[in-house]
Design a protein around this motif. Structure first.
Motif, PDB file in Angstrom:
ATOM      1  N   THR A 198       8.311   4.226  -8.479  1.00  0.00           N
ATOM      2  CA  THR A 198       8.148   4.399  -7.045  1.00  0.00           C
ATOM      3  C   THR A 198       8.081   3.037  -6.376  1.00  0.00           C
ATOM      4  O   THR A 198       7.758   2.035  -7.010  1.00  0.00           O
ATOM      5  CB  THR A 198       6.863   5.181  -6.701  1.00  0.00           C
ATOM      6  OG1 THR A 198       5.736   4.466  -7.205  1.00  0.00           O
ATOM      7  CG2 THR A 198       6.891   6.577  -7.298  1.00  0.00           C
ATOM      8  N   SER A 217       3.477  12.988 -11.040  1.00  0.00           N
ATOM      9  CA  SER A 217       2.941  12.756 -12.383  1.00  0.00           C
ATOM     10  C   SER A 217       3.540  13.721 -13.407  1.00  0.00           C
ATOM     11  O   SER A 217       3.502  13.460 -14.600  1.00  0.00           O
ATOM     12  CB  SER A 217       1.414  12.862 -12.379  1.00  0.00           C
ATOM     13  OG  SER A 217       1.007  14.193 -12.158  1.00  0.00           O
ATOM     14  N   GLU A 218       4.114  14.825 -12.941  1.00  0.00           N
ATOM     15  CA  GLU A 218       4.750  15.806 -13.825  1.00  0.00           C
ATOM     16  C   GLU A 218       6.272  15.660 -13.865  1.00  0.00           C
ATOM     17  O   GLU A 218       6.937  16.381 -14.613  1.00  0.00           O
ATOM     18  CB  GLU A 218       4.428  17.228 -13.338  1.00  0.00           C
ATOM     19  CG  GLU A 218       2.961  17.558 -13.299  1.00  0.00           C
ATOM     20  CD  GLU A 218       2.697  18.898 -12.623  1.00  0.00           C
ATOM     21  OE1 GLU A 218       3.656  19.681 -12.448  1.00  0.00           O
ATOM     22  OE2 GLU A 218       1.539  19.164 -12.274  1.00  0.00           O
ATOM     23  N   ALA A 231       1.841  13.386  -5.061  1.00  0.00           N
ATOM     24  CA  ALA A 231       1.288  12.553  -6.136  1.00  0.00           C
ATOM     25  C   ALA A 231       1.112  13.358  -7.414  1.00  0.00           C
ATOM     26  O   ALA A 231       1.481  12.908  -8.507  1.00  0.00           O
ATOM     27  CB  ALA A 231      -0.034  11.935  -5.716  1.00  0.00           C
ATOM     28  N   ALA A 232       0.566  14.558  -7.291  1.00  0.00           N
ATOM     29  CA  ALA A 232       0.372  15.403  -8.471  1.00  0.00           C
ATOM     30  C   ALA A 232       1.708  15.798  -9.075  1.00  0.00           C
ATOM     31  O   ALA A 232       1.878  15.786 -10.299  1.00  0.00           O
ATOM     32  CB  ALA A 232      -0.433  16.644  -8.108  1.00  0.00           C
TER      33      ALA A 232
END
Length: 117
Positions: free
Chosen positions: A82, A75-76, A71-72
């Motif tokens: 998705t 975000s990058e 998830a982290a």
């Protein structure tokens, strides 16, 4: 032409990062490694550990969202969508390749070791 170049780049990337040869899963899914799953209902089967499908609308990237760090990292990643366990990108130029490679490196052992356990 862009989808073909992106498909070849994903083939090289996933093969290198997983250490697995490519295998076709149906007519359009390219997978690297496999895992066995079993649901509480008793349904079971085998599926690709990580992989992709160069679809007309976008590149579908499979099983890159299950590891705890996904998830982290997503975000990058850059421009993506998705859905249903898949990550969709229009073209590789839209995403940060280093982040994508990190997601593959984390997802492959997670899927094989945790989902396939």
């Amino acid at each position: 032409p862009v989808r073909r170049v992106d498909g070849l780049a994903l083939h090289e990337m996933m093969s290198r990062l997983t250490g697995q040869p490519a295998a076709m899963w149906g007519p359009s899914m390219v997978g690297f490694g496999a895992y066995h799953y079993r649901y509480a209902s008793g349904h079971e089967g085998d599926f690709l550990a990580v992989g992709f499908s160069p679809r007309r609308a976008s590149l579908a990237l499979y099983n890159l969202l299950y590891s705890p760090e996904s998830a982290a990292l997503a975000s990058e990643l850059g421009k993506h969508k998705t859905g249903a366990g898949c990550l969709y990108v229009n073209k590789l130029a839209d995403v940060d390749i280093a982040v994508l490679e990190n997601m593959i490196e984390l997802s492959y052992p997670y899927v094989v070791g945790t989902l396939g356990a």
